[in-house]
Design a protein around this motif. Structure first.
Motif, short mmCIF file in Angstrom:
data_model
loop_
_atom_site.label_atom_id
_atom_site.label_comp_id
_atom_site.label_asym_id
_atom_site.label_seq_id
_atom_site.Cartn_x
_atom_site.Cartn_y
_atom_site.Cartn_z
N ASP A 5 -39.97 -54.97 66.77
CA ASP A 5 -41.41 -55.01 66.94
C ASP A 5 -42.00 -53.65 66.60
O ASP A 5 -41.75 -52.66 67.30
N THR A 62 -44.79 -52.49 67.01
CA THR A 62 -45.73 -51.96 68.00
C THR A 62 -45.01 -51.40 69.23
O THR A 62 -45.66 -50.96 70.17
N ALA A 106 -55.23 -52.37 67.45
CA ALA A 106 -54.24 -53.37 67.07
C ALA A 106 -53.87 -53.25 65.60
O ALA A 106 -52.69 -53.36 65.22
N ALA A 134 -51.79 -50.05 64.99
CA ALA A 134 -50.44 -50.15 65.56
C ALA A 134 -49.46 -50.77 64.57
O ALA A 134 -48.32 -50.32 64.42
N VAL A 135 -49.91 -51.82 63.87
CA VAL A 135 -49.03 -52.54 62.95
C VAL A 135 -49.09 -51.97 61.54
O VAL A 135 -48.06 -51.76 60.90
N GLY A 156 -46.74 -48.33 62.78
CA GLY A 156 -45.43 -48.97 62.60
C GLY A 156 -44.70 -48.48 61.36
O GLY A 156 -43.56 -48.00 61.45
#
Length: 219
Positions: free
Chosen positions: A38, A40, A87, A90-91, A95
């Motif tokens: 993941d 995140t 959000a 984060a990705v 990331g």
């Protein structure tokens, strides 16, 4: 045999990249949420990447989101929220940066090695004429800066390294299902085009931004 690491291997483009590379005889390691990876979750990213053996000829981050907590990309300033921006970053930005942290260890120093991440043309500041899509545009523009800066550092220790951002075009996946367009590429077409672009790049192109046709995209 060559080795490749695909981040986001269960997604539309990621899965197509895995299939295309395996067809070419490449030893592929794929990581995705299906494997508990993941982007995140920094401790998860650090732990799983730290266990990998060095010597990857290609590291490709094929993960990304078009929206985070919102139903659709913003059309106006009044629609911006901290939650959606966080959000997206984060990705789409943090990331891939966490994966790039490991590039110096995972890429070879004695031969050509490639780090690539999926960006998007809408992340180009110079190409932005329509406005809107604030969080997505900003997260991809930030990713482009991370890639460009990382390329500068990698070049000091990995003389043959190529570190680039890629625009895959509009690809027919769940990612774009709610958006029109008659000329969408299939994931398989996009994967083949993107790998073809990477094959034609050398250290002199590191730190740059290319589309699926191999044409440079302005920052």
């Amino acid at each position: 045999m060559k080795r490749a690491l695909i981040i986001g291997a269960s997604g539309g483009i990621g899965a197509a990249l895995v299939a295309e590379l395996e067809e070419r005889g490449v030893d592929v390691t794929g990581l995705s949420r299906a494997d508990g990876f993941d982007l995140t979750e920094p401790p998860v990213v650090e732990g799983m990447l730290a266990r990998l053996e060095p010597g990857f000829d290609l590291i490709f981050v094929a993960s990304g989101i078009l929206t985070g907590v919102a139903e659709r990309p913003e059309k106006a300033l009044k629609e911006i929220t901290a939650e959606e921006m966080a959000a997206q970053f984060a990705v789409n930005t943090i990331g891939p940066a966490l994966v790039l942290r490991h590039a110096a260890r995972l890429l070879p120093r004695d031969r050509r090695g490639v780090f690539a991440a999926l960006s998007a043309r809408v992340g180009s500041i110079g190409d932005n004429r329509a406005g809107g899509w604030y969080s997505y545009r900003a997260s991809k523009a930030a990713l482009n800066q991370v890639i460009h800066t990382g390329a500068i550092e990698l070049a000091r220790s990995h003389k043959q390294a190529v570190c680039v951002a890629l625009h895959p075009g509009t690809v027919a996946t769940e990612f774009t299902a709610d958006y029109g367009g008659r000329d969408k590429l299939s994931p398989e077409e996009a994967a083949a085009y993107l790998l073809g672009v990477l094959e034609g790049l050398g250290p002199e192109q590191t730190g740059q931004f290319f589309d699926w046709k191999g044409e440079r995209v302005v920052w």
